[in-house]
Design a protein around this motif. Structure first.
Motif, PDB file in Angstrom:
ATOM      1  N   GLU A   1      11.224  -3.725 -11.372  1.00 19.85           N
ATOM      2  CA  GLU A   1      10.852  -4.184 -12.692  1.00 19.85           C
ATOM      3  C   GLU A   1      11.731  -3.600 -13.776  1.00 19.85           C
ATOM      4  OE1 GLU A   1       6.809  -3.403 -13.292  1.00 19.85           O
ATOM      5  OE2 GLU A   1       6.087  -4.795 -11.760  1.00 19.85           O
ATOM      6  N   ASN A   2      12.389  -2.463 -13.505  1.00 20.12           N
ATOM      7  CA  ASN A   2      13.222  -1.840 -14.527  1.00 20.12           C
ATOM      8  C   ASN A   2      14.682  -2.223 -14.400  1.00 20.12           C
ATOM      9  OD1 ASN A   2      13.569  -0.569 -12.148  1.00 20.12           O
ATOM     10  ND2 ASN A   2      13.196   1.523 -12.893  1.00 20.12           N
ATOM     11  N   ILE A   3      14.998  -3.308 -13.701  1.00 23.84           N
ATOM     12  CA  ILE A   3      16.359  -3.839 -13.665  1.00 23.84           C
ATOM     13  C   ILE A   3      16.545  -4.749 -14.876  1.00 23.84           C
ATOM     14  CG2 ILE A   3      17.955  -5.305 -12.399  1.00 23.84           C
ATOM     15  CD1 ILE A   3      17.627  -2.615 -11.181  1.00 23.84           C
ATOM     16  N   GLU A   4      17.554  -4.517 -15.671  1.00 24.96           N
ATOM     17  CA  GLU A   4      17.804  -5.275 -16.894  1.00 24.96           C
ATOM     18  C   GLU A   4      19.268  -5.673 -16.965  1.00 24.96           C
ATOM     19  OE1 GLU A   4      16.698  -2.939 -20.182  1.00 24.96           O
ATOM     20  OE2 GLU A   4      14.518  -3.023 -19.766  1.00 24.96           O
ATOM     21  N   PRO A   5      19.571  -6.808 -17.651  1.00 23.16           N
ATOM     22  CA  PRO A   5      20.971  -7.187 -17.866  1.00 23.16           C
ATOM     23  C   PRO A   5      21.670  -6.179 -18.763  1.00 23.16           C
ATOM     24  CG  PRO A   5      19.495  -9.050 -18.221  1.00 23.16           C
ATOM     25  CD  PRO A   5      18.634  -7.835 -18.135  1.00 23.16           C
ATOM     26  N   ASP A   6      22.962  -6.031 -18.542  1.00 23.20           N
ATOM     27  CA  ASP A   6      23.775  -5.132 -19.357  1.00 23.20           C
ATOM     28  C   ASP A   6      24.336  -5.931 -20.524  1.00 23.20           C
ATOM     29  OD1 ASP A   6      25.263  -3.148 -20.416  1.00 23.20           O
ATOM     30  OD2 ASP A   6      26.642  -2.916 -18.716  1.00 23.20           O
ATOM     31  N   TRP A   7      23.638  -5.865 -21.665  1.00 24.47           N
ATOM     32  CA  TRP A   7      24.056  -6.663 -22.827  1.00 24.47           C
ATOM     33  C   TRP A   7      25.298  -6.100 -23.503  1.00 24.47           C
ATOM     34  CZ3 TRP A   7      21.595 -10.831 -22.047  1.00 24.47           C
ATOM     35  CH2 TRP A   7      20.259 -10.849 -21.656  1.00 24.47           C
ATOM     36  N   SER A   8      25.705  -4.901 -23.148  1.00 23.62           N
ATOM     37  CA  SER A   8      26.876  -4.309 -23.803  1.00 23.62           C
ATOM     38  C   SER A   8      28.165  -5.036 -23.444  1.00 23.62           C
ATOM     39  CB  SER A   8      26.988  -2.827 -23.427  1.00 23.62           C
ATOM     40  OG  SER A   8      27.169  -2.674 -22.017  1.00 23.62           O
ATOM     41  N   LEU A   9      28.155  -5.772 -22.323  1.00 27.54           N
ATOM     42  CA  LEU A   9      29.352  -6.518 -21.927  1.00 27.54           C
ATOM     43  C   LEU A   9      29.465  -7.864 -22.633  1.00 27.54           C
ATOM     44  CD1 LEU A   9      29.300  -5.857 -18.074  1.00 27.54           C
ATOM     45  CD2 LEU A   9      30.589  -4.634 -19.829  1.00 27.54           C
ATOM     46  N   TRP A  10      28.408  -8.297 -23.326  1.00 28.29           N
ATOM     47  CA  TRP A  10      28.406  -9.625 -23.956  1.00 28.29           C
ATOM     48  C   TRP A  10      29.160  -9.581 -25.288  1.00 28.29           C
ATOM     49  CZ3 TRP A  10      24.456 -13.815 -23.030  1.00 28.29           C
ATOM     50  CH2 TRP A  10      23.962 -13.754 -21.731  1.00 28.29           C
ATOM     51  N   PRO A  11      29.882 -10.618 -25.636  1.00 27.80           N
ATOM     52  CA  PRO A  11      30.487 -10.703 -26.976  1.00 27.80           C
ATOM     53  C   PRO A  11      29.415 -10.606 -28.045  1.00 27.80           C
ATOM     54  CG  PRO A  11      31.407 -12.379 -25.522  1.00 27.80           C
ATOM     55  CD  PRO A  11      30.266 -11.765 -24.780  1.00 27.80           C
ATOM     56  N   GLY A  12      29.779 -10.088 -29.188  1.00 28.95           N
ATOM     57  CA  GLY A  12      28.792  -9.813 -30.221  1.00 28.95           C
ATOM     58  C   GLY A  12      28.175 -11.044 -30.845  1.00 28.95           C
ATOM     59  N   ASP A  13      28.849 -12.200 -30.775  1.00 27.95           N
ATOM     60  CA  ASP A  13      28.331 -13.399 -31.415  1.00 27.95           C
ATOM     61  C   ASP A  13      27.612 -14.317 -30.445  1.00 27.95           C
ATOM     62  OD1 ASP A  13      30.580 -13.959 -30.002  1.00 27.95           O
ATOM     63  OD2 ASP A  13      31.498 -15.283 -31.499  1.00 27.95           O
ATOM     64  N   MET A  14      27.253 -13.818 -29.270  1.00 22.62           N
ATOM     65  CA  MET A  14      26.573 -14.630 -28.265  1.00 22.62           C
ATOM     66  C   MET A  14      25.084 -14.261 -28.216  1.00 22.62           C
ATOM     67  SD  MET A  14      28.662 -16.744 -27.111  1.00 22.62           S
ATOM     68  CE  MET A  14      30.360 -16.971 -27.660  1.00 22.62           C
ATOM     69  N   LEU A  15      24.253 -15.297 -28.008  1.00 21.99           N
ATOM     70  CA  LEU A  15      22.817 -15.106 -27.924  1.00 21.99           C
ATOM     71  C   LEU A  15      22.437 -14.578 -26.539  1.00 21.99           C
ATOM     72  CD1 LEU A  15      21.685 -18.423 -29.639  1.00 21.99           C
ATOM     73  CD2 LEU A  15      21.814 -16.162 -30.662  1.00 21.99           C
ATOM     74  N   GLN A  16      21.516 -13.658 -26.484  1.00 21.49           N
ATOM     75  CA  GLN A  16      21.091 -13.080 -25.218  1.00 21.49           C
ATOM     76  C   GLN A  16      20.150 -14.030 -24.490  1.00 21.49           C
ATOM     77  OE1 GLN A  16      19.344  -9.304 -26.080  1.00 21.49           O
ATOM     78  NE2 GLN A  16      21.228  -8.420 -26.917  1.00 21.49           N
ATOM     79  N   CYS A  17      20.466 -14.324 -23.232  1.00 20.35           N
ATOM     80  CA  CYS A  17      19.626 -15.182 -22.410  1.00 20.35           C
ATOM     81  C   CYS A  17      19.888 -14.840 -20.953  1.00 20.35           C
ATOM     82  CB  CYS A  17      19.890 -16.660 -22.683  1.00 20.35           C
ATOM     83  SG  CYS A  17      21.584 -17.160 -22.313  1.00 20.35           S
ATOM     84  N   THR A  18      19.030 -15.307 -20.085  1.00 20.64           N
ATOM     85  CA  THR A  18      19.160 -15.028 -18.651  1.00 20.64           C
ATOM     86  C   THR A  18      19.135 -16.285 -17.815  1.00 20.64           C
ATOM     87  OG1 THR A  18      16.767 -14.760 -18.463  1.00 20.64           O
ATOM     88  CG2 THR A  18      18.084 -12.760 -18.904  1.00 20.64           C
ATOM     89  N   GLU A  19      19.279 -17.456 -18.460  1.00 18.63           N
ATOM     90  CA  GLU A  19      19.185 -18.704 -17.712  1.00 18.63           C
ATOM     91  C   GLU A  19      20.191 -19.703 -18.252  1.00 18.63           C
ATOM     92  OE1 GLU A  19      15.680 -21.808 -16.306  1.00 18.63           O
ATOM     93  OE2 GLU A  19      15.648 -20.961 -18.304  1.00 18.63           O
ATOM     94  N   CYS A  20      20.768 -20.508 -17.381  1.00 21.60           N
ATOM     95  CA  CYS A  20      21.668 -21.599 -17.750  1.00 21.60           C
ATOM     96  C   CYS A  20      20.837 -22.869 -17.872  1.00 21.60           C
ATOM     97  CB  CYS A  20      22.765 -21.773 -16.698  1.00 21.60           C
ATOM     98  SG  CYS A  20      23.866 -23.177 -16.993  1.00 21.60           S
ATOM     99  N   VAL A  21      20.867 -23.502 -19.060  1.00 27.15           N
ATOM    100  CA  VAL A  21      20.040 -24.682 -19.285  1.00 27.15           C
ATOM    101  C   VAL A  21      20.630 -25.929 -18.652  1.00 27.15           C
ATOM    102  CG1 VAL A  21      19.142 -23.729 -21.430  1.00 27.15           C
ATOM    103  CG2 VAL A  21      21.170 -25.186 -21.488  1.00 27.15           C
ATOM    104  N   VAL A  22      21.879 -25.867 -18.188  1.00 29.01           N
ATOM    105  CA  VAL A  22      22.492 -27.027 -17.540  1.00 29.01           C
ATOM    106  C   VAL A  22      21.964 -27.183 -16.116  1.00 29.01           C
ATOM    107  CG1 VAL A  22      24.665 -28.108 -16.858  1.00 29.01           C
ATOM    108  CG2 VAL A  22      24.533 -26.825 -18.996  1.00 29.01           C
ATOM    109  N   CYS A  23      22.018 -26.105 -15.337  1.00 31.08           N
ATOM    110  CA  CYS A  23      21.547 -26.157 -13.947  1.00 31.08           C
ATOM    111  C   CYS A  23      20.145 -25.592 -13.782  1.00 31.08           C
ATOM    112  CB  CYS A  23      22.512 -25.416 -13.030  1.00 31.08           C
ATOM    113  SG  CYS A  23      22.602 -23.639 -13.369  1.00 31.08           S
ATOM    114  N   LEU A  24      19.575 -25.040 -14.885  1.00 30.08           N
ATOM    115  CA  LEU A  24      18.224 -24.471 -14.862  1.00 30.08           C
ATOM    116  C   LEU A  24      18.087 -23.335 -13.851  1.00 30.08           C
ATOM    117  CD1 LEU A  24      16.086 -27.716 -15.180  1.00 30.08           C
ATOM    118  CD2 LEU A  24      16.934 -26.211 -16.979  1.00 30.08           C
TER     119      LEU A  24
END
Length: 683
Positions: free
Chosen positions: A600-623
C-alpha cells in the motif's frame, strides 16, 4: 438553462424588492403608483382638464372649474399615481405620433377591414381636393385619440381613385372603423363623419358616442338584477356604476380591445332614488368599477396601481383574462432575457461572448417557436376545455390578490421607466460576471485570460480539425481493394471527405513532445525506516538503477524517436497488466523492465515528471494504468499518456488532446500546477 432561469427569477426578485423600496420612499409616493386619494378641489383648472382628457370625457361645454371638478368626481376616484401619469403623458404627447398613409385598396383592407379588434380613424382626401381637417388640427386629433389605442391613417384618393369611387368617397371626409358585433373577429363597420363643425372636440365627441353605443347600457333596477343573475357566454363582466350620460372613452376603448373575452356594461344611476339593489350586489359607493366573475365580484381600485386609466385597467384585465398572444409575448420576453444572461456568464474574449450570445438567442427563440406549435394544437382540442377553464379560474383567484397587484404595478412602473429597467438588468449581469470570473479563477480556468485573437485562433483550429482531419474510426479502411470490380466502393469512399482529405498540420512536432519513464518508489514509514536501517544496509545505487530506471543512452534514444519509427516498430514498453496504485492486489509489469510491488505504500515518483505535466496514473486512450518503466509522453495541455498510445492517436489525424481537445501542436500558457506552487512556497 436551469441556471439562467434561476438567475432570471433572482433578477425579478431584485426588481420586486427595489420597487418596494421605492414604495417606501417619498419619490415613489408622489410617483406613478402612489395610492393616496387626491381632492379635486385642490387641483388647478388645467390639471382637471388633463385628467378628463386622459379618461376620455369631454369638457367643451363646461366653462366653470366647479363643473369640471364634478365631472372628475363622477367618473371615479382620483389618486396621486393617476395624476402623475396624466401629467407625464401630457409632456410626452408633444412628441410626434406616427400615422399610417395607405397606398391603396389592399393596404387599407389589410390594416382596417381585416383588423377585427381595433378602432381606426381615417382621413380621406379626395382627388384634387383639400383635406377636411387641417394639418394642425389633424396632428392634435392624432395625439388625442392615440392615448386610447385608436390608430389613425390617411387615404389619398389620387393613389387609388377606383376604390374611392367604389366606396362613394367623392369628397374629403373622416371615416371611423369599429367592430360591428361583440364577437371576436366579427365584421367591421365604417362610419362617416357628417358633422358641420370640424373642431377636435366635436370630432372626438362623435367618435366616443359611436364607440359607447357598443356597450350595453342599463338604466333601471330590474334590468340590473336580470343582467346580474343571467348566465351567458361571458363568464367575466366589467360593470361601471356612475352618474354619467355615457361611459368614459377609455372604458369604451377597452370594450373593443377585449371583444369576445370580457363584456362591458354601463349602469346609469342618475335617476335612481334608492340604492338598495346596489348594496345587494356589493356596490358600496358611486362611481364604482366592479368585476364580476364566476368566483365572485371584485371592486377595481382598491389595490396598488389600480387607477382610472386605460393602461392600468388594461394590465388588470389582461392578467384576469389573457389570450394566447399575451402568453406568447410573455414567454418570448422571458426567453430572451434568459438568453442575454450568456453575455455575462461566458468568460474570456469579447468576441467569444457575442458569438455565444448570438448562438443562444437563435437556439432559444427557435425552440420557443417550435414548442408553441404543439401547444396551439392542443389548445384547440375539445378534451382540454375543462383544463382551460380551471386554468382561467386559477388565474382569476391569483390575480385578485395583493401580491398580483404589486406585480402589475411593478410591470407598469418599469415599462414606463425603461432606463431604470435596463440599468438594473445591466447591474445584475455585471454581478453575475464578477462571481463567475472569481469562481473560474479559483478553479484555475485559463479561458478568462484569453484575448480575441487567441480565441479566434482556437476556434479556427477547432473548425479545421473537424473539417479536414481524417476520422480515426475509419483508419482501417481497406486500402488494397479492387475498385475496378466494384466502383460503388470508390463512390462510397469519396462520399466521406474525411477519408480522402489530408491533414494540413505537419507531424514533425510529435518527436519534440516530452517523454520520460514511469517509476515507482517505496514510501517507508518512520518505524519501518528505523528498523530497516538497523537490520540491513540500503541497496546500491547501481542495483536500484537497473531495476527502476533506464540508462541515459536509452532515454535519449526514446526521446529521439520520430513518428515513422514509432509507427514502424513496436515499442519495448507496452506489454502491460492492470495495476492499481491504491492498494489493489493486481500488479502491472512492463516487458523488459522492473516490476512494481503491491504494498500500500508504493507510490509513483513524481520528481521525474516535467513540472508542467498533470499527475495521473492511468492512460485514457487504452484505459490501462501506468507500469514501472513504461515510456510516457505529455502534451502541451499537461495531460499524460502511454507514448505508443498517444503517437498512434496523433499520427491518425487527431491533432488534439483526447481529454480537453487542446491542440497538441500549440503551446499552452498554463498556471502553475499545485505541485509547482508547493515547491515555490517551500523555496
Amino acid at each position: 438553462m436551469w441556471l439562467k432561469l434561476f438567475l432570471l427569477l433572482l433578477y425579478f426578485l431584485m426588481l420586486f424588492v427595489l420597487a418596494r423600496f421605492f414604495e417606501a420612499s417619498v419619490w415613489y409616493e408622489s410617483g406613478i403608483f402612489a395610492t393616496q386619494l387626491v381632492d379635486p378641489v385642490t387641483l388647478s383648472f388645467k390639471k382637471l382638464k388633463t385628467i378628463l382628457e386622459c379618461r376620455g370625457l369631454g369638457y367643451s361645454g363646461l366653462p366653470e372649474k366647479k363643473d369640471v371638478r364634478e365631472l372628475v368626481e363622477k367618473s371615479g376616484d382620483l389618486m396621486e399615481g393617476e395624476l402623475y401619469s396624466a401629467l407625464k403623458n401630457e409632456k410626452e404627447a408633444s412628441e410626434t405620433v406616427s400615422s399610417t398613409t395607405f397606398s391603396g385598396e389592399m393596404h387599407f383592407y389589410e390594416l382596417v377591414e381585416d383588423t377585427k379588434d381595433g378602432i381606426w380613424l381615417i382621413q380621406v382626401i379626395a382627388k384634387d381636393r383639400h383635406p377636411l381637417v387641417s394639418k394642425v388640427n389633424w396632428d392634435k386629433m392624432v395625439r388625442k385619440v392615440s392615448q386610447f389605442g385608436i390608430r389613425t391613417g390617411t387615404f389619398h384618393c389620387s393613389n387609388d381613385s377606383r376604390y374611392c369611387r367604389k366606396r362613394g368617397w367623392l369628397k374629403s371626409t373622416l371615416i371611423m372603423s369599429v367592430p360591428q358585433t361583440n364577437t371576436s373577429k366579427g365584421k367591421v363597420m365604417l362610419k362617416e363623419y357628417n358633422g358641420n363643425r370640424i373642431e377636435t372636440e366635436h370630432i372626438f365627441k362623435w367618435m366616443t358616442a359611436h364607440i359607447a353605443s357598443r356597450i350595453k347600457t342599463i338604466q333601471y333596477t330590474n334590468q340590473l338584477m336580470d343582467e346580474w343573475n343571467k348566465s351567458d357566454q361571458y363568464q367575466v363582466k366589467m360593470y361601471l356604476f356612475a352618474k354619467l350620460d355615457q361611459p368614459p372613452a377609455f372604458f369604451s376603448a377597452l370594450s373593443v380591445k377585449f371583444t369576445g373575452r370580457i363584456e362591458f356594461i354601463f349602469v346609469d344611476v342618475q335617476n335612481w332614488k334608492s340604492q338598495d339593489y346596489l348594496k345587494e350586489i356589493g356596490v358600496q359607493q358611486i362611481p364604482s368599477y366592479l368585476l364580476k366573475t364566476p368566483e365572485g365580484s371584485y371592486r377595481y381600485g382598491n389595490s396598488t396601481g389600480e387607477f382610472i386609466s386605460l393602461n392600468a385597467m388594461d394590465a388588470f384585465l389582461r392578467s384576469i383574462q389573457p389570450e394566447v398572444n399575451d402568453l406568447f409575448v410573455l414567454s418570448l420576453v422571458m426567453v430572451n432575457l434568459m438568453a442575454w444572461m450568456d453575455l455575462f456568464i461566458t468568460q474570456g474574449a469579447t468576441i467569444k461572448r457575442f458569438v455565444v450570445l448570438i448562438s443562444t438567442l437563435g437556439t432559444y427563440n427557435s425552440l420557443l417557436i417550435i414548442s408553441w406549435l404543439p401547444i396551439l394544437g392542443f389548445l384547440q382540442l375539445p378534451y382540454l376545455d375543462s383544463f382551460y377553464e380551471y386554468s382561467l379560474k386559477f388565474l382569476r383567484y391569483a390575480d385578485t390578490t395583493t401580491i398580483a397587484s404589486w406585480v402589475r404595478a411593478d410591470w407598469s412602473f418599469y415599462s414606463s421607466h425603461p432606463a431604470l429597467f435596463l440599468s438594473t438588468y445591466l447591474g445584475h449581469g455585471l454581478l453575475i460576471d464578477y462571481f463567475e470570473k472569481k469562481r473560474r479563477r479559483n478553479n484555475n480556468d485559463d479561458e478568462i485570460n484569453a484575448n480575441n485573437l487567441e480565441w479566434l485562433s482556437s476556434l479556427w483550429d477547432w473548425y479545421t480539425s473537424y473539417l479536414f482531419h481524417p476520422i480515426v474510426s475509419f483508419q482501417n479502411f481497406p486500402i488494397e481493394s479492387d475498385w475496378d470490380d466494384d466502383p460503388n466502393l470508390l463512390l462510397e469512399r469519396l462520399a466521406f471527405p474525411d477519408l480522402w482529405l489530408h491533414p494540413l498540420i505537419p507531424t514533425d512536432y510529435i518527436k519534440n513532445l516530452p517523454t520520460w519513464h514511469f517509476k515507482c518508489v517505496y514510501a517507508q514509514s518512520e518505524e519501518e525506516a528505523a528498523e530497516n536501517w538497523q537490520e540491513s544496509d540500503c541497496e546500491s545505487e547501481d542495483e536500484t538503477k537497473t531495476k527502476t530506471e533506464l540508462s541515459d543512452d536509452e532515454m535519449r534514444a526514446a526521446q529521439s524517436l520520430s513518428e515513422e519509427e514509432c509507427l514502424g516498430r513496436s515499442l519495448p514498453d507496452c506489454t502491460c497488466v492492470t495495476k492499481n496504485f491504491e492498494g489493489s492486489p493486481n500488479g502491472r509489469k512492463c516487458k523488459g523492465q522492473g516490476t512494481c510491488n503491491t504494498k500500500e505504500n508504493i507510490e509513483p515518483d513524481w520528481s521525474l515528471w516535467p513540472g508542467d505535466m498533470l499527475q495521473c496514473t492511468e492512460c485514457v486512450v487504452c484505459l490501462e494504468n501506468f507500469g514501472s518503466g513504461c515510456i510516457l509522453m505529455g502534451l502541451p495541455c499537461g495531460h499524460v499518456f502511454h507514448q505508443q498510445c498517444i503517437v498512434v492517436w496523433l499520427a491518425g489525424g487527431q491533432h488534439c488532446c483526447p481529454v480537453c481537445r487542446w491542440p497538441s501542436y500549440k503551446k499552452k500558457h498554463c498556471r502553475p500546477l499545485p505541485q509547482q506552487q508547493q515547491q515555490q512556497q517551500q523555496q
